[in-house]
Design a protein around this motif. Structure first.
Motif, PDB file in Angstrom:
ATOM      1  N   THR A  14       0.814  -1.214   0.000  1.00 21.13           N
ATOM      2  CA  THR A  14       0.000   0.000   0.000  1.00 21.13           C
ATOM      3  C   THR A  14       0.847   1.264   0.000  1.00 21.13           C
ATOM      4  O   THR A  14       0.540   2.235  -0.709  1.00 21.13           O
ATOM      5  N   TYR A  15       1.938   1.261   0.770  1.00 19.84           N
ATOM      6  CA  TYR A  15       2.684   2.492   1.001  1.00 19.84           C
ATOM      7  C   TYR A  15       4.112   2.471   0.441  1.00 19.84           C
ATOM      8  O   TYR A  15       4.887   3.382   0.752  1.00 19.84           O
ATOM      9  N   LEU A  18       4.978   5.615  -1.406  1.00 23.88           N
ATOM     10  CA  LEU A  18       5.154   6.749  -0.501  1.00 23.88           C
ATOM     11  C   LEU A  18       6.526   6.698   0.163  1.00 23.88           C
ATOM     12  O   LEU A  18       7.207   7.726   0.291  1.00 23.88           O
ATOM     13  N   SER A  21       9.079   7.700  -2.284  1.00 17.30           N
ATOM     14  CA  SER A  21       9.034   9.147  -2.503  1.00 17.30           C
ATOM     15  C   SER A  21       9.767   9.893  -1.399  1.00 17.30           C
ATOM     16  O   SER A  21      10.450  10.896  -1.669  1.00 17.30           O
ATOM     17  N   THR A 241       6.383  15.227   2.341  1.00 17.79           N
ATOM     18  CA  THR A 241       5.909  14.064   1.585  1.00 17.79           C
ATOM     19  C   THR A 241       4.773  13.356   2.308  1.00 17.79           C
ATOM     20  O   THR A 241       3.796  12.923   1.682  1.00 17.79           O
ATOM     21  N   LEU A 242       4.893  13.245   3.631  1.00 16.68           N
ATOM     22  CA  LEU A 242       3.900  12.500   4.412  1.00 16.68           C
ATOM     23  C   LEU A 242       2.684  13.336   4.786  1.00 16.68           C
ATOM     24  O   LEU A 242       1.599  12.790   4.976  1.00 16.68           O
ATOM     25  N   GLU A 245      -0.515  12.931   2.810  1.00 21.71           N
ATOM     26  CA  GLU A 245      -1.119  11.618   3.056  1.00 21.71           C
ATOM     27  C   GLU A 245      -1.838  11.595   4.395  1.00 21.71           C
ATOM     28  O   GLU A 245      -2.924  11.032   4.526  1.00 21.71           O
ATOM     29  N   LEU A 246      -1.238  12.232   5.406  1.00 21.69           N
ATOM     30  CA  LEU A 246      -1.852  12.271   6.734  1.00 21.69           C
ATOM     31  C   LEU A 246      -3.105  13.138   6.760  1.00 21.69           C
ATOM     32  O   LEU A 246      -3.972  12.948   7.623  1.00 21.69           O
ATOM     33  N   ARG A 248      -5.322  13.395   4.271  1.00 21.64           N
ATOM     34  CA  ARG A 248      -6.259  12.970   3.242  1.00 21.64           C
ATOM     35  C   ARG A 248      -7.709  13.089   3.685  1.00 21.64           C
ATOM     36  O   ARG A 248      -8.603  13.372   2.894  1.00 21.64           O
ATOM     37  N   ARG A 254      -7.067  20.122   2.692  1.00 21.53           N
ATOM     38  CA  ARG A 254      -5.727  19.580   2.902  1.00 21.53           C
ATOM     39  C   ARG A 254      -4.646  20.590   2.527  1.00 21.53           C
ATOM     40  O   ARG A 254      -3.693  20.806   3.280  1.00 21.53           O
ATOM     41  N   ASN A 258      -1.889  22.306   4.986  1.00 21.04           N
ATOM     42  CA  ASN A 258      -0.483  22.148   4.606  1.00 21.04           C
ATOM     43  C   ASN A 258       0.208  23.505   4.565  1.00 21.04           C
ATOM     44  O   ASN A 258       1.294  23.700   5.127  1.00 21.04           O
TER      45      ASN A 258
END
Length: 291
Positions: A14-15, A18, A21, A241-242, A245-246, A248, A254, A258
């Motif tokens: 799944t990750y 990520l 990346s 990068t994370l 995703e956190l 979402r 988002r 950010n």
């Protein structure tokens, strides 16, 4: 043990992209840290990444080069470009250098956009998925080791002197132009290798991945984490990068959250999240309080 293996397999499937990346972005952040350590505000690293990505992908697709060979070529190509454009561009400084390198990035993007061999605006599809986790881990470790050694060497001390006061560095006999060109070229090499790694695990690349927004993102990674140490840029790369995703679950908000996080860091932590002196002072206060 079987439960742990099964869960790790699910997590990795799944990750894995990520995680890859994060490693690639850490290399990009270190590439711009290198230029910043010599006092150069360059926004060319996204373009260097794009050159490395396209060169490596085209050599793989059209000539069937091996993966190690295209990784090396992906680093050498932008380094050669940096060496060629560095002499005239590095005569500038500050915001003028940022504008010139940003213009160079746009030239690269538009050139790639209009070339048939690069796939034009549709990009390149079908790039072999050659990049594995250990490739990124190994190259990131080598980059960290090399930059740590460089920082403690005569070259690193020259970079620091130029960053602090270029005029004083010249008066001390330091060849400022040569050292600036070295930092610019090495930064291009690292960014190019990161681009080659990225191209071979995303399967697809396009010109829009290497434009102005990406150049700013790379710079933000280093500034967010802090440029006083090698840990800072990697920390900033991991956070940027994370964080999407956190966040979402926030959907349309988002990007707002950010951006708010970045603004708060700039306002209250102007030297970045990772600032060794501040962290040491905090630990000393903690230890003193307990005593």
């Amino acid at each position: 043990m079987e439960w742990l293996t099964a869960n790790f397999g699910d997590f990795w499937s799944t990750y894995s992209t990520l995680v890859f990346s994060v490693g690639v972005h850490a290399m990009l952040a270190l590439s711009i840290w290198l230029t910043l350590s010599c006092g150069l505000l360059s926004l060319a690293n996204a373009a260097f990444m794009g050159i490395g990505a396209y060169v490596s992908a085209l050599l793989t697709l059209n000539l069937g080069w091996s993966f190690p060979a295209v990784l090396l070529a992906g680093g050498v190509a932008p380094a050669a470009v940096a060496l060629i454009i560095g002499a005239p561009v590095l005569r500038l400084s500050g915001v003028y250098l940022a504008m010139a390198t940003l213009a160079f990035g746009e030239v690269v993007r538009i050139t790639v956009l209009n070339l048939e061999i690069t796939g034009g605006p549709e990009g390149l599809n079908g790039i072999p998925l050659s990049t594995e986790g250990w490739h990124i881990a190994l190259l990131l470790a080598l980059t960290i080791y090399g930059l740590a050694r460089l920082r403690r060497s005569k070259v690193g001390r020259a970079f620091e002197a130029i960053k602090e006061d270029e005029v004083a560095a010249r008066l001390m006999g330091i060849n400022v132009d040569r050292y600036k060109l070295l930092a610019f070229t090495l930064g291009g090499f690292i960014a190019g290798v990161a681009g080659a790694l990225n191209a071979h695990f995303t399967f697809f690349i396009s010109p829009r991945e290497y434009g102005f927004e990406n150049a700013v993102d790379i710079l933000t990674m280093a500034v967010l984490g802090g440029v006083s140490d090698l840990i800072g840029p990697m920390l900033g790369a991991a956070i940027l990068t994370l964080l999407p995703e956190l966040l979402r679950s926030l959907h349309d908000f988002r990007s707002l959250v950010n951006g708010a996080v970045l603004v708060l860091v700039v306002l209250f932590l102007p030297k970045g999240i990772w600032e060794p002196r501040r962290i040491r002072a905090w630990f000393q206060r903690m230890i003193g309080g307990r005593a």
